[in-house]
Design a protein around this motif. Structure first.
Motif, mmCIF file in Angstrom:
data_model
loop_
_atom_site.group_PDB
_atom_site.id
_atom_site.type_symbol
_atom_site.label_atom_id
_atom_site.label_comp_id
_atom_site.label_asym_id
_atom_site.label_seq_id
_atom_site.Cartn_x
_atom_site.Cartn_y
_atom_site.Cartn_z
ATOM 1 N N SER A 172 0.840 -1.190 0.000
ATOM 2 C CA SER A 172 0.000 0.000 0.000
ATOM 3 C C SER A 172 0.875 1.239 0.000
ATOM 4 O O SER A 172 1.758 1.372 0.843
ATOM 5 C CB SER A 172 -0.908 0.020 1.237
ATOM 6 N N LEU A 173 0.641 2.129 -0.959
ATOM 7 C CA LEU A 173 1.372 3.384 -1.052
ATOM 8 C C LEU A 173 0.401 4.529 -0.810
ATOM 9 O O LEU A 173 -0.649 4.597 -1.432
ATOM 10 C CB LEU A 173 2.006 3.549 -2.430
ATOM 11 N N THR A 174 0.753 5.430 0.097
ATOM 12 C CA THR A 174 -0.086 6.571 0.423
ATOM 13 C C THR A 174 0.640 7.850 0.048
ATOM 14 O O THR A 174 1.775 8.065 0.465
ATOM 15 C CB THR A 174 -0.407 6.601 1.933
ATOM 16 N N THR A 175 -0.003 8.675 -0.757
ATOM 17 C CA THR A 175 0.529 9.986 -1.108
ATOM 18 C C THR A 175 -0.525 11.021 -0.759
ATOM 19 O O THR A 175 -1.611 10.684 -0.288
ATOM 20 C CB THR A 175 0.864 10.091 -2.612
ATOM 21 N N GLN A 176 -0.221 12.269 -1.041
ATOM 22 C CA GLN A 176 -1.205 13.337 -0.810
ATOM 23 C C GLN A 176 -2.417 13.157 -1.712
ATOM 24 O O GLN A 176 -3.483 13.687 -1.438
ATOM 25 C CB GLN A 176 -0.570 14.703 -1.058
ATOM 26 N N LYS A 177 -2.265 12.401 -2.776
ATOM 27 C CA LYS A 177 -3.349 12.186 -3.730
ATOM 28 C C LYS A 177 -4.220 10.988 -3.379
ATOM 29 O O LYS A 177 -5.233 10.744 -4.034
ATOM 30 C CB LYS A 177 -2.777 12.015 -5.138
ATOM 31 N N GLY A 178 -3.835 10.214 -2.380
ATOM 32 C CA GLY A 178 -4.636 9.069 -1.989
ATOM 33 C C GLY A 178 -3.820 7.808 -1.793
ATOM 34 O O GLY A 178 -2.594 7.847 -1.744
ATOM 35 N N VAL A 179 -4.526 6.705 -1.692
ATOM 36 C CA VAL A 179 -3.902 5.403 -1.428
ATOM 37 C C VAL A 179 -4.011 4.523 -2.668
ATOM 38 O O VAL A 179 -5.050 4.485 -3.322
ATOM 39 C CB VAL A 179 -4.596 4.697 -0.244
ATOM 40 N N GLN A 180 -2.926 3.830 -2.975
ATOM 41 C CA GLN A 180 -2.925 2.853 -4.057
ATOM 42 C C GLN A 180 -2.422 1.531 -3.482
ATOM 43 O O GLN A 180 -1.433 1.502 -2.759
ATOM 44 C CB GLN A 180 -1.982 3.279 -5.182
ATOM 45 N N ASP A 181 -3.086 0.448 -3.796
ATOM 46 C CA ASP A 181 -2.664 -0.889 -3.381
ATOM 47 C C ASP A 181 -2.146 -1.638 -4.610
ATOM 48 O O ASP A 181 -2.737 -1.570 -5.686
ATOM 49 C CB ASP A 181 -3.821 -1.676 -2.771
ATOM 50 N N PHE A 182 -1.015 -2.340 -4.424
ATOM 51 C CA PHE A 182 -0.399 -3.095 -5.503
ATOM 52 C C PHE A 182 -0.220 -4.537 -5.064
ATOM 53 O O PHE A 182 0.245 -4.799 -3.956
ATOM 54 C CB PHE A 182 0.972 -2.501 -5.867
ATOM 55 N N ALA A 183 -0.575 -5.468 -5.926
ATOM 56 C CA ALA A 183 -0.373 -6.885 -5.661
ATOM 57 C C ALA A 183 0.931 -7.305 -6.324
ATOM 58 O O ALA A 183 1.147 -7.050 -7.505
ATOM 59 C CB ALA A 183 -1.534 -7.706 -6.210
ATOM 60 N N LEU A 184 1.820 -7.914 -5.549
ATOM 61 C CA LEU A 184 3.132 -8.308 -6.043
ATOM 62 C C LEU A 184 3.342 -9.805 -5.886
ATOM 63 O O LEU A 184 2.939 -10.393 -4.885
ATOM 64 C CB LEU A 184 4.232 -7.602 -5.248
ATOM 65 N N SER A 185 4.024 -10.376 -6.862
ATOM 66 C CA SER A 185 4.436 -11.771 -6.731
ATOM 67 C C SER A 185 5.662 -11.806 -5.816
ATOM 68 O O SER A 185 6.259 -10.780 -5.494
ATOM 69 C CB SER A 185 4.799 -12.357 -8.103
ATOM 70 N N ARG A 186 6.066 -12.982 -5.429
ATOM 71 C CA ARG A 186 7.251 -13.149 -4.584
ATOM 72 C C ARG A 186 8.480 -12.560 -5.263
ATOM 73 O O ARG A 186 9.262 -11.845 -4.659
ATOM 74 C CB ARG A 186 7.462 -14.635 -4.279
#
Length: 66
Positions: free
Chosen positions: A29-43
């Protein structure tokens, strides 16, 4: 990719772990002033990101004081 801004948003990031129903991914999960983005990552992606962050952090210049 070479025409980038010299400023950036400050980012707060954390790994939410490996979801119980999807043990094959990690959610970042990345949070910036513009909001939150969630990223799904493989190993493999998670390990590559961690390695790159560690290498880049080691190369950062020491902050100027005073």
């Amino acid at each position: 990719m070479t025409d980038r801004s010299t400023s950036a948003d400050f980012v707060t990031a954390f790994a939410t772990g490996w979801p119980e129903h999807r043990p094959d991914i990690m959610v970042l999960s990345l949070t910036t002033q513009k909001g939150v983005q969630d990223f799904a990552l493989s190993r493999e992606q998670a390990l590559l990101i961690a390695k790159t962050i560690k290498r880049t952090a080691a190369a950062l210049a020491t902050p100027k004081t005073g």
